[in-house]
Design a protein around this motif. Structure first.
Motif, PDB file in Angstrom:
ATOM      1  N   VAL A  17       0.837  -1.196   0.000  1.00 42.03           N
ATOM      2  CA  VAL A  17       0.000   0.000   0.000  1.00 42.03           C
ATOM      3  C   VAL A  17       0.868   1.240   0.000  1.00 42.03           C
ATOM      4  O   VAL A  17       0.662   2.175  -0.749  1.00 42.03           O
ATOM      5  N   ILE A  18       1.877   1.214   0.847  1.00 43.31           N
ATOM      6  CA  ILE A  18       2.665   2.426   1.007  1.00 43.31           C
ATOM      7  C   ILE A  18       3.629   2.606  -0.145  1.00 43.31           C
ATOM      8  O   ILE A  18       3.798   3.697  -0.655  1.00 43.31           O
ATOM      9  N   ASN A 106     -10.231  -0.069  -5.208  1.00 43.39           N
ATOM     10  CA  ASN A 106      -8.963  -0.397  -5.879  1.00 43.39           C
ATOM     11  C   ASN A 106      -9.042  -1.779  -6.524  1.00 43.39           C
ATOM     12  O   ASN A 106      -9.999  -2.518  -6.328  1.00 43.39           O
ATOM     13  N   SER A 110      -5.767  -3.399  -1.441  1.00 43.21           N
ATOM     14  CA  SER A 110      -6.233  -3.528  -0.059  1.00 43.21           C
ATOM     15  C   SER A 110      -7.661  -4.055  -0.085  1.00 43.21           C
ATOM     16  O   SER A 110      -8.392  -3.832  -1.051  1.00 43.21           O
ATOM     17  N   GLU A 114     -10.117   2.428   0.850  1.00 43.22           N
ATOM     18  CA  GLU A 114      -9.577   3.190   1.984  1.00 43.22           C
ATOM     19  C   GLU A 114      -9.819   4.692   1.850  1.00 43.22           C
ATOM     20  O   GLU A 114      -9.399   5.464   2.694  1.00 43.22           O
ATOM     21  N   ASP A 115     -10.502   5.118   0.785  1.00 43.24           N
ATOM     22  CA  ASP A 115     -10.934   6.513   0.673  1.00 43.24           C
ATOM     23  C   ASP A 115     -12.188   6.705   1.522  1.00 43.24           C
ATOM     24  O   ASP A 115     -12.953   5.765   1.723  1.00 43.24           O
ATOM     25  N   ASP A 143      -8.062  10.257   1.766  1.00 41.49           N
ATOM     26  CA  ASP A 143      -7.484   9.088   1.095  1.00 41.49           C
ATOM     27  C   ASP A 143      -6.605   8.355   2.097  1.00 41.49           C
ATOM     28  O   ASP A 143      -5.539   8.833   2.463  1.00 41.49           O
ATOM     29  N   HIS A 145      -4.194   5.334   3.835  1.00 41.21           N
ATOM     30  CA  HIS A 145      -3.154   4.373   3.472  1.00 41.21           C
ATOM     31  C   HIS A 145      -2.764   3.590   4.717  1.00 41.21           C
ATOM     32  O   HIS A 145      -2.933   4.075   5.830  1.00 41.21           O
ATOM     33  N   CYS A 231      -4.015   9.220   6.533  1.00 40.66           N
ATOM     34  CA  CYS A 231      -4.845   9.644   5.397  1.00 40.66           C
ATOM     35  C   CYS A 231      -4.521  11.075   5.008  1.00 40.66           C
ATOM     36  O   CYS A 231      -3.988  11.839   5.796  1.00 40.66           O
ATOM     37  N   LEU A 378       6.956   6.260   2.055  1.00 38.10           N
ATOM     38  CA  LEU A 378       5.655   6.924   1.976  1.00 38.10           C
ATOM     39  C   LEU A 378       5.623   7.927   0.823  1.00 38.10           C
ATOM     40  O   LEU A 378       6.583   8.651   0.598  1.00 38.10           O
ATOM     41  N   ASP A 386      -0.656   8.119  10.828  1.00 41.71           N
ATOM     42  CA  ASP A 386       0.693   7.589  10.583  1.00 41.71           C
ATOM     43  C   ASP A 386       1.578   7.704  11.814  1.00 41.71           C
ATOM     44  O   ASP A 386       2.809   7.718  11.687  1.00 41.71           O
ATOM     45  N   ASP A 499      -5.817   2.275  -7.993  1.00 43.87           N
ATOM     46  CA  ASP A 499      -6.056   2.824  -6.662  1.00 43.87           C
ATOM     47  C   ASP A 499      -7.565   3.024  -6.444  1.00 43.87           C
ATOM     48  O   ASP A 499      -8.342   2.994  -7.387  1.00 43.87           O
TER      49      ASP A 499
END
Lengths: 656, 213
Positions: A17-18, A106, A110, A114-115, A143, A145, A231, A378, A386, A499
């Protein structure tokens, strides 16, 4: 669901993801490659993740409420990675003024989309009932992550935080007579630190501090809830006739506009004279469509200067694993002692240096464009969360480099002089498109603007036309899946985004109209108050309007010139605000003594505002257009005269 | 609630033929006389029992308007069954069946089971398409056929369940590659051929499900 959270799964998913372009490494292999403190960091990480699993989610996973995906079955269907359905609100009336929304999951990076997105219509009301309530509308897009938690929390909580912040400075935001006029006449000594703070600055401050608070909230929640990840946040706020866009991260807000250029207008009029039937067609052909960015992306590339400043001022953050350097090509052991082209710290240009062992460390910022990375991990450098994010391979803390600080852009809608017509029903107010990078990675701003107006032209009257725009934008960015299972853009065969994609499409003009109506109601009520207090004032006011009617035209033209420069206005019209304040103050001096009257009027105002809010978005266009043309001059009249008065005041002050 | 299989369905057909109402009748057992235009796609789900096995139907209800056609095409992928619906009181919705069928055949996997449905059978007085015509069309194109009424619920259960039965038979015959999710079939945790703890057997429909798998 439980089997999905095995440690390696999480880690692989987390890495992909990252840093999707870095292939996930099996952790055992990883350990063998790098011994010492690296493997230690990795096992710490695993311990922490194992611990994390036991904690609950703060918010159960869900899609934005206005989509009404209420059951787990609907959620699962909406997250079908093979088909990637485009989800739109089933009831488009839930969003204000037919605002469009569409999203798409996506292609499998994931489990969930994740939005997140959110909106709120709120009212700032004065507990003392001396001022009318101030309505506002908020939209947010987030968004996520490394998990869905941060974006989900932001979509649930951000607007409450923002509301609190706005309520905090309520009396300054609502006041029309404020103390500024007094302050102006008394120049404080410089040592007194007396600064005048505008309403815009208060709103910017509310947005900024709300961003910081949201981030702290996620930090606090780490003890009790599962790691939320991080996010981006892109927020639009319509308040007091202005649009504020606050952004942190790589989601983006872009205003799509179109204009008929002067030459074209001439052409149009001549064609009207000759062949009236084709005039509208000719007009439509020569409309110029363009996009104005309302936010700036925060990526390692765009924020290189800030990130390297952090690294330079706090070298311990690099943990001797990274270099505050950038190299034209990746240095290798065999190059030691040779000259290499590089730039150090925050340098903009390039220079040679002799390669030393320390240069073999990974640069703080690597890569270019969409693939730029902070600490090799990132791709986004501002936003929420984070707090526990560690760099891949080294386990270095990433959060100290990140900030929730948004950049805020303002547009004063009352400064736009444009009367929407059938060729350009949104006038120069434009359509604000807010979207996550799923859209922007594969679509240029101008292409988005073109799609916006093409789609609107296809659906001239439909209530859900802005939803159709959002759907079309998502459909284009998602593309189609080919036989080998890759997503491709329809027109160019280039790779489409894999994405999550979320798009909000906002007709800005409606918020200007809303504001004008609010101002009108407010003025009417003021008038009512006054006529109750001293009946002769009504007549005087009518004269006043009549008197300035001639001035109105010149004033409008003058403003139009300003508008043509097409700049994003980040400045308050202090004169106007101040002048309004002056007039209001005179009126207010009488009011305070008659409390019953005030209360009566306030009740009416509350009713009027709720009526305004209840007003259907599908209200007769003719009516509203008529209203706006009537309202605008009246408003400008007032301000023109007040401006003159203000100039006089100012001159007096200057002489002193 | 666990299931042995999950089948993905798609409902297609002209706008206003009653696709959303069929879905609502099947999942919620109710009829909504005035239904908003479907924009994009909506989802429904229900558990049914076939041959003693719990089967979850995940149903994608698509927009019928021409404007949505290109987006709808992308939803055929990964569907195990399709309900192709026309309105017996509107001849043109029957005439468009060929286009729908071509679309479906082109964009779906070749084993997708298609059920042809003539909806609004309760409005017999306004009928424009004879039942025999529907039957003939189905025979000609190798479809299963049924007339239904989303209003009275006549044949609605049967339409969804018979489609599932057909898919189930194809699985038994080994026609479907059930390990490829793109075929619209997912295997659940509940595998045993006969599960005594299950309520009811045979083709009885289970209650509307809201649980997680």
């Amino acid at each position: 669901m439980s089997n999905m959270f095995s440690i390696t799964n999480i880690k692989n998913r987390f890495i992909s993801v990252i840093a999707p372009d870095i292939p996930p490494l099996p952790s055992a292999h990883n350990h063998q490659l790098h011994r010492g403190n690296i493997s230690g960091a990795a096992s710490n990480y695993q311990l922490r993740m194992a611990h994390q699993q036991k904690k609950p989610d703060k918010f159960a996973y869900a899609r934005p409420r206005f989509l009404q995906l209420l059951t787990i079955d609907e959620l699962r269907a909406s997250a079908d990675h093979n088909v990637r359905p485009i989800i739109v609100p089933r009831d488009t009336n839930l969003l204000p003024w037919g605002t469009g929304y569409a999203e798409c999951v996506n292609s499998g990076k994931s489990e969930w989309n994740e939005d997140q997105a959110a909106f709120a219509r709120q009212v700032l009301s004065d507990p003392t009932h001396t001022h009318p309530d101030l309505p506002y509308t908020y939209f947010g897009i987030f968004d996520g992550h490394a998990g869905y938690g941060a974006a989900l929390a932001a979509s649930h909580q951000f607007h409450h935080i923002l509301h609190e912040k706005l309520v905090d400075c309520l009396e300054l935001l609502l006041s029309r007579e404020s103390d500024n006029s007094n302050q102006e006449s008394v120049f404080p000594h410089p040592s007194q630190f007396h600064r005048r703070v505008s309403k815009d600055e208060l709103i910017i401050g509310a947005l900024e501090s709300a961003f910081f608070n949201m981030d702290s909230l996620l930090a606090q929640d780490r003890d009790r809830y599962r790691d939320a990840g991080g996010c981006t946040a892109c927020v639009a706020l319509f308040i007091n006739g202005k649009l504020f866009v606050a952004n942190a991260g790589d989601s983006r807000a872009v205003l799509s506009q179109r204009k008929i250029s002067i030459a074209c207008v001439e052409k149009k009029t001549t064609s009207t004279a000759i062949v009236p039937a084709t005039s509208s067609e000719a007009g439509a052909d020569i409309q110029e469509v363009f996009a104005v960015p309302f936010s700036f992306d925060h990526t390692p590339e765009t924020e290189r200067h800030r990130l390297l400043t952090v690294a330079r001022l706090k070298p311990h953050l690099m943990e001797k694993q990274y270099a505050a350097m950038e190299y034209a090509k990746r240095p290798h052991m065999k190059d030691l002692g040779q000259r290499i082209l590089c730039r150090q710290g925050t340098m903009k240009g390039w220079t040679y240096k002799t390669l030393t062992r320390e240069d073999l460390r990974m640069p703080v910022v690597t890569g270019e464009g969409k693939r730029s990375r902070l600490l090799g991990t990132l791709g986004v450098t501002r936003g929420f969360g984070d707090h526990d994010l560690l760099a891949i391979n080294t386990g270095t803390q990433i959060k100290p480099y990140l900030t929730p600080q948004p950049e805020v852009v303002i547009r004063d809608l009352s400064k736009i002089v444009s009367i929407p017509d059938e060729n350009n029903e949104d006038g120069d107010y434009g359509i604000l498109v807010m979207a996550t990078d799923g859209l922007w990675d594969v679509s240029e701003n101008d292409a988005v603007a073109r799609t916006v107006f093409q789609t609107l032209a296809k659906y001239p009257t439909e209530k859900h036309r802005y939803t159709m725009v959002a759907q079309e934008l998502v459909a284009r960015a998602r593309g189609k899946i080919n036989d080998s299972g890759h997503w491709r853009l329809a027109d160019s065969k280039a790779a489409a985004t894999v994405d999550d994609i979320s798009v909000i499409v906002i007709p800005v003009y409606q918020y200007y109209k809303e504001h004008v109506e609010w101002e009108k109601k407010y003025a009417e009520l003021q008038q009512k108050r006054q006529s109750v207090i001293c009946p002769s004032a009504t007549e005087a006011r009518e004269d006043e309007i009549f008197l300035v009617n001639g001035v109105e035209k010149a004033h409008v033209e003058e403003e139009h010139e300003d508008d043509e420069e097409e700049e994003v206005v980040v400045e308050v019209n202090r004169q106007q605000a101040q002048a309004t304040i002056d007039l209001e103050e005179e009126r207010h001096s009488n009011i305070e003594s008659i409390k019953e009257v005030v209360e009566l009027v306030d009740n009416e105002l509350t009713e009027a505002i709720s009526a305004l809010y209840a007003a259907d978005s599908t209200e007769d266009d003719k009516n509203s257009e008529k209203d706006s043309t009537v309202d605008t001059p009246e408003k400008t009249n007032k301000s023109t005269q007040q401006q003159q008065q203000h100039h006089r005041n100012r001159n007096r002050k200057d002489k002193r | 609630m666990s299931y042995a299989y999950l089948f993905k369905y798609i409902i297609i057909g002209d706008t206003g033929v009653g696709k959303s109402c069929l879905l609502l009748q099947f999942t919620d057992k109710r009829f909504q006389p005035v239904h908003d235009l479907t924009i994009g796609v909506e989802f429904g789900a229900r558990m049914i029992t076939i041959d003693g096995k719990q089967i979850k139907l995940q149903i994608w209800d698509t927009a019928g308007q021409e404007a949505f056609r290109s987006i709808t095409r992308s939803y055929y992928r990964g569907a195990a069954g399709a309900l192709l619906v026309y309105d017996i009181t509107r001849r043109e919705t029957f005439n468009h069946l060929t286009t729908w069928l071509e679309d479906a055949r082109q964009h779906s996997n070749s084993n997708m089971v298609i059920m042809l449905i003539g909806n609004k059978s309760d409005l017999d007085s306004r009928r424009e398409v004879k039942k025999e015509e529907g039957e003939a069309f189905a025979r000609e194109h190798g479809l299963v056929f049924m007339e239904t009424s989303a209003r009275t619920a006549a044949n609605v259960e049967e339409a969804f369940i018979n489609t599932a039965k057909e898919i189930y038979e194809k699985i038994q015959e080994g026609v479907f590659d059930i390990n490829n999710e793109a075929n619209g079939i997912k295997i659940g945790q509940q595998h045993s051929p006969t599960n005594p703890s299950l309520p009811g057997a045979g083709n009885q429909a289970g209650s509307a499900s809201s649980g997680c798998c």
